[in-house]
Design a protein around this motif. Structure first.
Motif, PDB file in Angstrom:
ATOM      1  N   MET A  88       0.883  -1.205   0.089  1.00 30.03           N
ATOM      2  CA  MET A  88      -0.083  -0.151   0.067  1.00 30.03           C
ATOM      3  C   MET A  88       0.837   1.380  -0.127  1.00 30.03           C
ATOM      4  O   MET A  88       1.814   1.498   0.722  1.00 30.03           O
ATOM      5  N   GLU A  89       0.400   2.192  -0.730  1.00 31.33           N
ATOM      6  CA  GLU A  89       1.246   3.435  -0.701  1.00 31.33           C
ATOM      7  C   GLU A  89       0.631   4.287   0.267  1.00 31.33           C
ATOM      8  O   GLU A  89      -0.448   4.327   0.589  1.00 31.33           O
ATOM      9  N   ARG A  90       1.686   4.985   0.981  1.00 23.99           N
ATOM     10  CA  ARG A  90       1.281   6.051   2.075  1.00 23.99           C
ATOM     11  C   ARG A  90       0.593   7.001   1.392  1.00 23.99           C
ATOM     12  O   ARG A  90       0.543   7.372   0.559  1.00 23.99           O
ATOM     13  N   LYS A  91      -0.560   7.261   2.277  1.00 21.87           N
ATOM     14  CA  LYS A  91      -1.099   8.553   2.051  1.00 21.87           C
ATOM     15  C   LYS A  91      -1.696   9.580   3.095  1.00 21.87           C
ATOM     16  O   LYS A  91      -1.995   8.872   4.259  1.00 21.87           O
ATOM     17  N   LEU A  92      -1.891  10.846   2.927  1.00 24.64           N
ATOM     18  CA  LEU A  92      -2.365  11.531   4.048  1.00 24.64           C
ATOM     19  C   LEU A  92      -3.871  11.586   3.894  1.00 24.64           C
ATOM     20  O   LEU A  92      -4.632  11.663   2.853  1.00 24.64           O
ATOM     21  N   VAL A  93      -4.337  11.410   5.197  1.00 28.43           N
ATOM     22  CA  VAL A  93      -5.818  11.345   5.248  1.00 28.43           C
ATOM     23  C   VAL A  93      -6.070  12.125   6.415  1.00 28.43           C
ATOM     24  O   VAL A  93      -5.746  12.094   7.689  1.00 28.43           O
ATOM     25  N   PRO A  94      -7.156  12.815   6.299  1.00 29.50           N
ATOM     26  CA  PRO A  94      -7.766  13.620   7.558  1.00 29.50           C
ATOM     27  C   PRO A  94      -8.750  12.937   8.567  1.00 29.50           C
ATOM     28  O   PRO A  94      -9.417  11.900   8.071  1.00 29.50           O
ATOM     29  N   ILE A  95      -8.544  13.131   9.933  1.00 26.85           N
ATOM     30  CA  ILE A  95      -9.322  12.545  10.791  1.00 26.85           C
ATOM     31  C   ILE A  95     -10.657  13.343  10.803  1.00 26.85           C
ATOM     32  O   ILE A  95     -10.791  14.479  11.050  1.00 26.85           O
ATOM     33  N   ARG A  96     -11.956  12.592  10.563  1.00 21.65           N
ATOM     34  CA  ARG A  96     -13.075  13.119  10.463  1.00 21.65           C
ATOM     35  C   ARG A  96     -13.936  13.349  11.830  1.00 21.65           C
ATOM     36  O   ARG A  96     -14.990  14.034  12.002  1.00 21.65           O
ATOM     37  N   ARG A  97     -13.276  12.472  12.809  1.00 24.13           N
ATOM     38  CA  ARG A  97     -14.079  12.830  14.214  1.00 24.13           C
ATOM     39  C   ARG A  97     -12.988  12.220  15.287  1.00 24.13           C
ATOM     40  O   ARG A  97     -12.060  11.661  14.774  1.00 24.13           O
ATOM     41  N   ASP A  98     -12.919  12.867  16.620  1.00 20.79           N
ATOM     42  CA  ASP A  98     -11.952  12.378  17.409  1.00 20.79           C
ATOM     43  C   ASP A  98     -11.997  10.645  17.517  1.00 20.79           C
ATOM     44  O   ASP A  98     -13.266  10.054  17.203  1.00 20.79           O
ATOM     45  N   VAL A  99     -10.884  10.053  17.729  1.00 17.49           N
ATOM     46  CA  VAL A  99     -10.961   8.763  17.443  1.00 17.49           C
ATOM     47  C   VAL A  99      -9.877   8.113  18.384  1.00 17.49           C
ATOM     48  O   VAL A  99      -8.889   8.762  18.604  1.00 17.49           O
ATOM     49  N   GLU A 100     -10.003   7.027  18.952  1.00 19.92           N
ATOM     50  CA  GLU A 100      -9.212   6.319  20.040  1.00 19.92           C
ATOM     51  C   GLU A 100      -8.425   5.558  18.962  1.00 19.92           C
ATOM     52  O   GLU A 100      -8.743   4.996  17.987  1.00 19.92           O
ATOM     53  N   ALA A 101      -7.016   5.185  19.464  1.00 22.50           N
ATOM     54  CA  ALA A 101      -6.163   4.565  18.751  1.00 22.50           C
ATOM     55  C   ALA A 101      -5.033   3.993  19.613  1.00 22.50           C
ATOM     56  O   ALA A 101      -5.217   4.169  20.980  1.00 22.50           O
ATOM     57  N   ARG A 102      -4.278   3.208  19.514  1.00 26.62           N
ATOM     58  CA  ARG A 102      -3.171   2.570  20.424  1.00 26.62           C
ATOM     59  C   ARG A 102      -1.869   2.820  19.779  1.00 26.62           C
ATOM     60  O   ARG A 102      -1.759   2.627  18.417  1.00 26.62           O
ATOM     61  N   LEU A 103      -0.806   3.147  20.261  1.00 25.03           N
ATOM     62  CA  LEU A 103       0.472   3.377  19.931  1.00 25.03           C
ATOM     63  C   LEU A 103       1.253   1.979  19.479  1.00 25.03           C
ATOM     64  O   LEU A 103       0.810   1.184  20.390  1.00 25.03           O
TER      65      LEU A 103
END
Length: 174
Positions: A1-16
């Motif tokens: 997959m090619e890296r791409k810049l994506v906007p976050i549309r709402r606050d979202v939980e993630a894990r480092l």
């Protein structure tokens, strides 16, 4: 997959990655999408890799991927469906599923229960509990499964020799 810049549309939980530490990525920032496999997403935010769960795909502008299995006519757990579920789980840093990566050491099906023996690429992997939860959830979605037990072992230790040839080719190490 090619890296791409994506906007976050709402606050979202993630894990480092690789620590597994929970974080919140705020709405309106841009992240670099590095991997979208098995319904989960690896992104780079503030210079750190993080994993966003599949149910939060909308925060990235995607539709959630849902793993579905047809109930077998014999009313029993399908070994093939269990392995298909395991193959849908990907390491957040490596674009290979956990089966082909060689992390699954064994699967036993008895009655309505599935026991999975697995390892991690390293004993200190902070994403270990996340991967275990993925196994429990995905295998638990297989028809007629009432319980999933996951045992994490480190003997024998994981090495790249446990990977399938396809996985080694994918990673360019064959």
């Amino acid at each position: 997959m090619e890296r791409k810049l994506v906007p976050i549309r709402r606050d979202v939980e993630a894990r480092l990655v690789p620590t597994g530490t929970p974080i919140k990525i705020p709405r309106g920032v841009f992240v670099t999408l590095t991997q979208a496999l098995g319904g989960t997403y690896s992104v780079v935010y503030n210079g750190q890799m993080s994993r966003i769960e599949g149910q939060d795909a909308d925060a990235l502008g995607f539709e959630p991927e849902v793993l579905r299995h047809e109930p077998p006519k014999d009313g029993k757990i399908s070994d093939d469906q269990v392995w298909e579920s395991l193959r849908s789980i990907h390491d957040p840093e490596i674009p290979v599923n956990i089966v082909d990566l060689g992390l699954i050491y064994g699967v036993k099906i008895a009655n309505e229960q599935v026991q999975v023996t697995m390892t991690l690429t390293s004993p200190g992997c902070g994403m270990g509990p996340v991967l275990v939860r993925d196994v429990e959830e995905r295998v638990g979605m297989v028809p007629f499964v009432s319980a999933v037990e996951v045992s994490v072992v480190f003997d024998p230790p994981w090495s790249r020799d446990r990977m399938t040839e396809e996985a080694q080719l994918e990673l360019g190490i064959f």
